[in-house]
Design an enzyme around this catalytic site. Structure first.
Site, PDB file in Angstrom:
ATOM      1  N   PHE A 152       0.807  -1.233   0.000  1.00  0.00           N
ATOM      2  CA  PHE A 152       0.000   0.000   0.000  1.00  0.00           C
ATOM      3  C   PHE A 152       0.836   1.277   0.000  1.00  0.00           C
ATOM      4  CE2 PHE A 152       0.755  -0.105   4.622  1.00  0.00           C
ATOM      5  CZ  PHE A 152       0.977   1.233   4.861  1.00  0.00           C
ATOM      6  N   LYS A 176      -0.686  -6.911  -9.501  1.00  0.00           N
ATOM      7  CA  LYS A 176      -1.690  -7.033  -8.434  1.00  0.00           C
ATOM      8  C   LYS A 176      -1.406  -5.909  -7.442  1.00  0.00           C
ATOM      9  CE  LYS A 176      -2.723  -8.234  -4.711  1.00  0.00           C
ATOM     10  NZ  LYS A 176      -3.282  -7.351  -3.663  1.00  0.00           N
ATOM     11  N   GLU A 179      -4.912  -3.921  -2.404  1.00  0.00           N
ATOM     12  CA  GLU A 179      -6.362  -3.674  -2.438  1.00  0.00           C
ATOM     13  C   GLU A 179      -6.734  -2.412  -1.647  1.00  0.00           C
ATOM     14  OE1 GLU A 179      -4.676  -5.924  -0.865  1.00  0.00           O
ATOM     15  OE2 GLU A 179      -5.767  -6.961   0.723  1.00  0.00           O
ATOM     16  N   SER A 229       5.034  -6.926   3.529  1.00  0.00           N
ATOM     17  CA  SER A 229       5.544  -7.272   4.861  1.00  0.00           C
ATOM     18  C   SER A 229       6.360  -8.571   4.803  1.00  0.00           C
ATOM     19  CB  SER A 229       4.361  -7.465   5.817  1.00  0.00           C
ATOM     20  OG  SER A 229       3.558  -8.532   5.342  1.00  0.00           O
ATOM     21  N   CYS A 284       9.727   1.657   3.743  1.00  0.00           N
ATOM     22  CA  CYS A 284      10.592   0.559   4.182  1.00  0.00           C
ATOM     23  C   CYS A 284      12.005   1.078   4.420  1.00  0.00           C
ATOM     24  CB  CYS A 284      10.595  -0.561   3.163  1.00  0.00           C
ATOM     25  SG  CYS A 284      11.274  -0.032   1.603  1.00  0.00           S
ATOM     26  N   GLU A 378       8.459  -3.976  13.487  1.00  0.00           N
ATOM     27  CA  GLU A 378       8.246  -2.883  12.532  1.00  0.00           C
ATOM     28  C   GLU A 378       7.018  -2.076  12.976  1.00  0.00           C
ATOM     29  OE1 GLU A 378       7.215  -3.955   8.448  1.00  0.00           O
ATOM     30  OE2 GLU A 378       8.408  -2.254   7.744  1.00  0.00           O
TER      31      GLU A 378
HETATM   32  P1  NAD Z   1       1.279  -6.644   3.078  1.00  0.00           P
HETATM   33  O1  NAD Z   1       2.299  -7.706   3.187  1.00  0.00           O
HETATM   34  O2  NAD Z   1       0.151  -6.652   4.025  1.00  0.00           O
HETATM   35  O3  NAD Z   1       0.617  -6.676   1.603  1.00  0.00           O
HETATM   36  C1  NAD Z   1       1.408  -6.708   0.448  1.00  0.00           C
HETATM   37  C2  NAD Z   1       0.638  -7.445  -0.634  1.00  0.00           C
HETATM   38  O4  NAD Z   1       0.375  -8.775  -0.213  1.00  0.00           O
HETATM   39  C3  NAD Z   1      -0.695  -6.813  -0.956  1.00  0.00           C
HETATM   40  O5  NAD Z   1      -0.864  -6.770  -2.357  1.00  0.00           O
HETATM   41  C4  NAD Z   1      -1.707  -7.725  -0.269  1.00  0.00           C
HETATM   42  O6  NAD Z   1      -2.922  -7.821  -0.978  1.00  0.00           O
HETATM   43  C5  NAD Z   1      -1.018  -9.068  -0.253  1.00  0.00           C
HETATM   44  N1  NAD Z   1      -1.330  -9.886   0.930  1.00  0.00           N
HETATM   45  C6  NAD Z   1      -1.636  -9.457   2.188  1.00  0.00           C
HETATM   46  N2  NAD Z   1      -1.805 -10.502   3.013  1.00  0.00           N
HETATM   47  C7  NAD Z   1      -1.603 -11.627   2.271  1.00  0.00           C
HETATM   48  C8  NAD Z   1      -1.617 -13.016   2.571  1.00  0.00           C
HETATM   49  N3  NAD Z   1      -1.888 -13.479   3.792  1.00  0.00           N
HETATM   50  N4  NAD Z   1      -1.349 -13.891   1.574  1.00  0.00           N
HETATM   51  C9  NAD Z   1      -1.061 -13.454   0.334  1.00  0.00           C
HETATM   52  N5  NAD Z   1      -1.040 -12.133  -0.007  1.00  0.00           N
HETATM   53  C10 NAD Z   1      -1.299 -11.235   0.950  1.00  0.00           C
HETATM   54  O7  NAD Z   1       2.069  -5.249   3.111  1.00  0.00           O
HETATM   55  P2  NAD Z   1       1.457  -3.775   3.154  1.00  0.00           P
HETATM   56  O8  NAD Z   1       0.857  -3.538   4.486  1.00  0.00           O
HETATM   57  O9  NAD Z   1       0.638  -3.512   1.951  1.00  0.00           O
HETATM   58  O10 NAD Z   1       2.791  -2.900   2.993  1.00  0.00           O
HETATM   59  C11 NAD Z   1       3.600  -2.523   4.069  1.00  0.00           C
HETATM   60  C12 NAD Z   1       4.762  -3.479   4.235  1.00  0.00           C
HETATM   61  O11 NAD Z   1       5.531  -3.513   3.028  1.00  0.00           O
HETATM   62  C13 NAD Z   1       5.750  -3.032   5.315  1.00  0.00           C
HETATM   63  O12 NAD Z   1       6.159  -4.176   6.018  1.00  0.00           O
HETATM   64  C14 NAD Z   1       6.919  -2.438   4.529  1.00  0.00           C
HETATM   65  O13 NAD Z   1       8.161  -2.472   5.182  1.00  0.00           O
HETATM   66  C15 NAD Z   1       6.909  -3.332   3.336  1.00  0.00           C
HETATM   67  N6  NAD Z   1       7.597  -2.718   2.213  1.00  0.00           N
HETATM   68  C16 NAD Z   1       8.853  -3.166   1.933  1.00  0.00           C
HETATM   69  C17 NAD Z   1       9.568  -2.600   0.903  1.00  0.00           C
HETATM   70  C18 NAD Z   1      10.950  -3.062   0.605  1.00  0.00           C
HETATM   71  O14 NAD Z   1      11.526  -2.580  -0.352  1.00  0.00           O
HETATM   72  N7  NAD Z   1      11.524  -3.974   1.362  1.00  0.00           N
HETATM   73  C19 NAD Z   1       9.004  -1.556   0.150  1.00  0.00           C
HETATM   74  C20 NAD Z   1       7.713  -1.131   0.452  1.00  0.00           C
HETATM   75  C21 NAD Z   1       7.009  -1.729   1.497  1.00  0.00           C
END
Ligand code: NAD
Length: 487
Positions: A152, A176, A179, A229, A284, A378
């Protein structure tokens, strides 16, 4: 609001926005808590349609030369600039970051597109006469249908980490989006189409867990990139690789900034505070822990002054949701109860006229100890935890003890101390007197440890490795020539 966001967000398959009977999720603006759209939670049927469209488009698209393919992205780059305000406003509205941060994200997307446009200048195939009369050449070939799963926190930038490079290299892509912020991707699709990208080369399938699992399992998808994450990065990496795809999965972070007493006071204080509070701490690359070495009270005092200049709703955006606000405030509460000292308190922040928004003010917590949850987990909000260390060795040990390894930085005027941290910090991206050490193009982006799973980094030259496969051809041009190739 000048930019109109559609009541309903659709999937984008084979060049058309399409709807289906999937259940829908409301899209909420965190700026004020209002509903701005809804997004389909698609099933594997919609994914099959997108994969089929991408497969059909692949032969013609991959059959073009690299120089032909980048022409579309030169046009697309111009369109990003032309539609800058609209993209900025959508990002601001759906994500909650400030207007300036949203604009910077679109500008970064332009830089990423420029990198993709430079591929013909970067990729020159290898060729060598390996024995008299025989040469071997390596050609980089696309993989086919590939997918990109986004988080997000950067609705524009993260899709631009993957989409331009993968497509310029000849692949057909399924995106993808998160959402929670699906609207920016709609505009990206419109502009790619306007730039002349053939139907089916770029597709969007919206949804959550179910569609991500379907992407990992789909036999026709050859590679998956994921950003999100650590918990989900691990699930995606395991699932995609167990169905024999290549995968790069970027996870969460807990970035440590080591501050020495000789650091430039003004620059360090403003950099640390900007790093922890930019995008409301939802980067991040954000500073999460400042490790103060020895006597740094003068710098901490200056950080407090800097943090007090940050005003929610003005130069600080919202966090993504009510749940995020509650989670962040709970970390602060628990740290305080365990003996940490809250020097600047961002809890219970409100913005006049946007009372339904999800705001947390800039927060500085001193005397945090490494065992506290706020030091280890985090937080993903505008909060800096200060841990005190007696010397540089102890500071580096604290950094090394984190399971994550996205970024680390050192603030000092000593070259020797800086070099120690450069060598010994356990992180993929290091800053020296820089609070957000993002390696800009053409350098690749990617962390270590639990911040990244997979061999390649996600951007820059490393992405070429990820999105292509090598074809090695051995050639004897002159059949009559006397050669010594195993003959
Ligand atoms: P998230 O892991 O909740 O979601 C990321 C994606 O995974 C979304 O498209 C979501 O629909 C999907 N998703 C969520 N739960 C799922 C599940 N159980 N099974 C399969 N798919 C699932 O992350 P977020 O809250 O959208 O983003 C924030 C996180 O992203 C933070 O932890 C941040 O550090 C990380 N991030 C990391 C980087 C990097 O470069 N390392 C960059 C940006 C964000």
């Amino acid at each position: 609001m000048a930019t109109k966001i559609d009541e309903t967000t659709h999937n984008f398959i084979n060049g058309k926005f399409v709807s289906n009977g999937s259940p829908r999720l409301d899209v909420i603006s965190p700026l004020n808590g209002s509903r701005i759209s809804s997004v389909p939670l698609s099933s594997s049927k919609e994914l099959d349609d997108a994969v089929q469209a991408a497969r059909n488009a692949f032969p013609e698209w991959s059959g073009r030369t690299l120089k032909e393919r980048v022409q579309v992205f030169y046009k697309y780059r111009e369109l990003l600039e032309k539609h800058m305000d609209e993209l900025t406003e959508i990002c601001h509205t759906e994500n909650g970051k400030t207007w300036g941060e949203s604009k910077a994200e679109v500008e970064k997307s332009i830089e990423l597109t420029e990198f993709a446009c430079s591929m013909p200048q970067i990729i020159t195939n290898e060729v060598q006469e390996v024995s008299r009369g025989v040469e071997v050449r390596i050609d980089r070939k696309p993989l086919g249908v590939v997918a990109s799963i986004a988080p997000f926190n950067f609705p524009n930038m993260v899709p631009h980490w993957t989409v331009p490079n993968a497509i310029v290299l000849g692949n057909c892509m399924i995106l993808k989006p998160s959402e929670v912020v699906p609207v920016s991707a709609v505009k990206i699709a419109e502009l790619l189409k306007e730039a002349g990208l053939p139907d089916g080369v770029f597709n969007i399938v919206n949804g959550g867990k179910e569609i991500v699992e379907a992407i990992c399992d789909h036999p026709e998808i050859k590679a998956v990139s994921f950003v999100g994450s650590t918990k989900v990065a691990k699930i995606v990496y395991k699932r995609a690789t167990s169905s024999l795809k290549r995968c790069v999965a970027l996870g969460g972070a807990k970035n440590h900034l080591i501050v020495l007493p000789d650091a430039n006071e003004e620059m360090t204080a403003s950099n640390v505070i900007a790093s922890m509070s930019g995008c409301a701490g939802q980067r991040c690359m954000a500073a999460a822990v400042m490790v103060g070495v020895d006597k740094v009270d003068h710098i901490v005092a200056r950080m407090v002054d800097e943090a007090k200049k940050i005003v929610p709703g003005d130069n600080l955006g919202s966090v993504i949701s009510k749940e995020a606000k509650e989670r962040i405030e709970k970390y602060i509460e628990e740290a305080e109860a365990a003996g940490a000292k809250v020097l600047v308190d961002g809890r219970n922040a409100t913005v006049k006229g946007s009372e339904g928004g999800f705001y947390v003010g800039a927060t500085v917590v001193d005397y945090v100890t490494p065992d506290m949850a706020i030091a280890k987990e985090e937080v993903f909000g505008p909060v800096i935890s200060i841990i005190r260390a007696k010397d540089l060795d102890e500071a580096i040990a604290i950094e090394n003890s984190s399971g994550y390894g996205n970024a680390a930085a050192v603030f000092t005027q000593s070259g020797g101390a800086a070099k120690e941290v450069m060598e010994r910090a356990s992180a993929g991206m290091i800053g020296v007197n820089i609070g957000v050490p993002v390696p800009r193009e053409p350098f690749p982006f990617g962390g270590w440890n639990d911040s990244k799973f997979g061999v390649c980094d996600i951007t820059g030259k490393s992405s070429i490795e990820f999105w292509t496969q090598n074809k090695k051809t051995s050639i004897k041009w002159n059949a009559e020539a006397r050669t010594n190739w195993m003959s």
